[in-house]
Design a protein around this motif. Structure first.
Motif, mmCIF file in Angstrom:
data_model
loop_
_atom_site.group_PDB
_atom_site.id
_atom_site.type_symbol
_atom_site.label_atom_id
_atom_site.label_comp_id
_atom_site.label_asym_id
_atom_site.label_seq_id
_atom_site.Cartn_x
_atom_site.Cartn_y
_atom_site.Cartn_z
ATOM 1 N N ILE A 66 -18.462 63.806 66.764
ATOM 2 C CA ILE A 66 -19.321 63.148 65.613
ATOM 3 C C ILE A 66 -19.931 64.235 65.070
ATOM 4 C CG2 ILE A 66 -21.016 61.617 64.575
ATOM 5 C CD1 ILE A 66 -20.692 59.766 66.895
ATOM 6 N N VAL A 67 -19.498 64.559 63.723
ATOM 7 C CA VAL A 67 -19.996 65.803 62.931
ATOM 8 C C VAL A 67 -20.780 65.278 61.805
ATOM 9 C CG1 VAL A 67 -18.349 67.476 64.038
ATOM 10 C CG2 VAL A 67 -17.996 66.530 61.648
ATOM 11 N N GLU A 68 -21.592 66.204 61.159
ATOM 12 C CA GLU A 68 -22.165 66.129 59.819
ATOM 13 C C GLU A 68 -21.808 67.284 58.944
ATOM 14 O OE1 GLU A 68 -26.505 64.657 58.455
ATOM 15 O OE2 GLU A 68 -26.520 66.500 59.874
ATOM 16 N N GLN A 69 -21.325 66.832 57.864
ATOM 17 C CA GLN A 69 -21.396 67.974 56.621
ATOM 18 C C GLN A 69 -21.782 67.191 55.294
ATOM 19 O OE1 GLN A 69 -17.059 68.091 55.272
ATOM 20 N NE2 GLN A 69 -17.370 70.370 55.432
ATOM 21 N N ASN A 70 -22.670 68.201 54.809
ATOM 22 C CA ASN A 70 -23.215 67.732 53.423
ATOM 23 C C ASN A 70 -23.970 66.367 53.576
ATOM 24 O OD1 ASN A 70 -22.213 70.060 52.407
ATOM 25 N ND2 ASN A 70 -20.285 69.299 51.903
ATOM 26 N N GLY A 71 -24.504 66.234 54.837
ATOM 27 C CA GLY A 71 -25.326 65.058 54.983
ATOM 28 C C GLY A 71 -24.564 63.697 55.286
ATOM 29 N N GLU A 72 -23.382 63.986 55.416
ATOM 30 C CA GLU A 72 -22.107 62.745 55.674
ATOM 31 C C GLU A 72 -21.510 63.161 57.020
ATOM 32 O OE1 GLU A 72 -18.044 61.030 54.112
ATOM 33 O OE2 GLU A 72 -18.784 62.762 52.910
ATOM 34 N N LYS A 73 -21.811 61.877 57.610
ATOM 35 C CA LYS A 73 -21.239 61.851 59.343
ATOM 36 C C LYS A 73 -19.813 61.482 59.177
ATOM 37 C CE LYS A 73 -25.660 60.661 61.484
ATOM 38 N NZ LYS A 73 -26.401 59.767 62.468
ATOM 39 N N LYS A 74 -19.170 62.135 60.028
ATOM 40 C CA LYS A 74 -17.571 61.977 60.314
ATOM 41 C C LYS A 74 -17.299 61.929 61.714
ATOM 42 C CE LYS A 74 -16.386 64.710 56.048
ATOM 43 N NZ LYS A 74 -15.374 65.764 55.734
ATOM 44 N N THR A 75 -16.361 60.997 62.132
ATOM 45 C CA THR A 75 -15.921 60.880 63.345
ATOM 46 C C THR A 75 -14.516 61.716 63.674
ATOM 47 O OG1 THR A 75 -17.035 58.982 63.934
ATOM 48 C CG2 THR A 75 -15.194 59.469 65.444
ATOM 49 N N ILE A 76 -14.264 62.610 64.323
ATOM 50 C CA ILE A 76 -13.052 63.393 64.429
ATOM 51 C C ILE A 76 -12.579 63.187 65.801
ATOM 52 C CG2 ILE A 76 -12.046 65.632 64.474
ATOM 53 C CD1 ILE A 76 -13.767 64.862 61.979
ATOM 54 N N PRO A 77 -11.106 62.281 65.734
ATOM 55 C CA PRO A 77 -10.671 62.141 67.140
ATOM 56 C C PRO A 77 -10.301 63.291 67.872
ATOM 57 C CG PRO A 77 -9.502 61.176 65.202
ATOM 58 C CD PRO A 77 -10.503 62.114 64.670
#
Length: 398
Positions: free
Chosen positions: A232-243
């Protein structure tokens, strides 16, 4: 007879032993303790992980040191005043030289210890290779749909690892008759650029090259959590889930866990601050540090120009070991040592596969492409020659 105890068989300790004058062995007992019987060329671990190299980065310790040095294979657990506690036995010392290397620093990010692989030693490198090859077999047999390799960290280790993966896994896929596009390699970096220690130009050039060989480069991605099958990462305040089929953590290192497990030392991130004689300073037990020396990753040496500690590298560890080896006779004879250690920074080079590299000399002159590849190979060969002489030249091209 005075007892000198050496901990670890990395760049610092071996450079120390190679620089010792032969006559010091006559009236001094030297004992080297290492967890393994072989020294590994740690700046080449990424090639073991990718499958490009294997045991040719290993050097039998007993063959590298004088037969007058007692070699003991054991695991160091704790350092105390006048003694070192190991798994099998406790050893006393009159002089102690610590060169135990580094460990991965997870910065307490949830899941990194449990689900991410680190690239710290030869065993971990081989485990990564086995996991990758196992994943390729699973894909070929229809057990998984894709192979997602995520490397967290866009510094030297991360960039060298992903670029070596790109080359070697393409070959492996062809052997297994797998479409190479089924393997996705992602390099995640929290900072705005990869290789932050280099110039903006070289960083962008490296990123462009990585993308050209199929690597996904994601900067400004802060890792928040690692899970078994994703990050789970955060970029520009947005969280993303990377397989992620396999997550590898190269985003930070600290000194050996032995340091933090030894109340004898005052440390930060398992590193002990040292002065320019390689002696611990700013210690709660300062009076007990007179005959203690720390080399390499476990020591933190202040760069008086920048006001920051030098980053732990093989380059500085080798120079520290060489310096201490040359002046150590004076300590044994009770003489004052006036010459201080001065780090001779020689630049930094990063391989981006076998056919491309980038780097910068000490005078800030930049180099990229095949010329940088030659310099990087020369740096690697220099250590192997220091250890084995002419044999090291043959090994460097094997």
């Amino acid at each position: 007879m005075k007892k000198v105890l050496l901990l670890g068989a990395g760049y610092g300790v071996l450079s120390f032993l190679k620089s010792l004058p032969k006559e010091v062995y006559e009236e001094t007992e030297f004992t080297l303790i290492s967890k393994t019987t072989k020294h590994y060329h740690s700046i080449l671990l990424h090639e073991v992980a990718s499958g490009a190299k294997d045991q040719n980065i290993l050097f039998p310790i007993a063959k590298l040191i004088s037969n007058k040095v007692n070699f003991i294979q054991d695991e160091v657990l704790e350092i105390k005043k006048g003694e070192v506690r190991c798994k099998a036995k406790t050893h006393s010392y009159d002089y102690l030289i610590v060169g135990l290397g580094f460990q991965s620093d997870t910065f307490n990010i949830p899941g990194i210890k449990e689900f991410a692989h680190s690239l710290v030693n030869y065993q971990e490198a081989t485990e990564i290779k086995e996991k990758v090859y196992h994943s390729l077999d699973d894909f070929k047999n229809g057990k998984i749909d894709t192979v997602n390799i995520v490397v967290c960290g866009g510094g030297l280790s991360g960039v060298e690892l992903v670029s070596s993966f790109a080359e070697e896994l393409t070959k492996k896929c062809k052997q297994l008759k797998i479409d190479p596009s089924s393997v996705k390699i992602t390099c995640v970096e929290a900072l705005p650029k990869v290789l932050p220690m280099l110039s903006e130009f070289l960083s962008k050039d490296t990123e462009k090259y990585l993308r050209s060989v199929g690597i996904s480069v994601e900067t400004n991605w802060k890792v928040l959590e690692c899970k078994e099958d994703s990050i789970i990462v955060e970029q520009n305040g947005e969280k993303k889930t990377i397989p992620s089929t396999l997550t590898i953590w190269t985003a930070g290192v600290k000194g050996s866990s032995v340091i933090e497990n030894s109340p004898f030392f005052t440390s930060k991130r398992s590193r002990v601050e040292v002065d320019r004689f390689m002696k611990p300073v700013n210690q709660e037990n300062q009076a007990d540090m007179e005959n203690v020396f720390i080399l390499g990753d476990c020591g933190a040496l202040l760069d008086e120009t920048t006001g920051r500690f030098y980053p732990p590298t093989a380059q500085i560890a080798c120079q520290e070991g060489t310096y201490l080896g040359k002046v150590f006779k004076n300590y044994l004879q009770g003489k004052e040592v006036q010459k201080k250690f001065v780090f001779n920074y020689q630049g930094v080079f990063c391989s981006v596969g076998h056919k491309y590299a980038v780097g910068m000399f000490a005078n800030a002159k930049e180099l990229r492409g095949l010329g940088a590849v030659v310099i990087k190979q020369a740096i690697e060969a220099k250590w192997q020659i220091a250890l084995e002489g002419i044999k090291g030249i043959r090994r460097s091209f094997s």
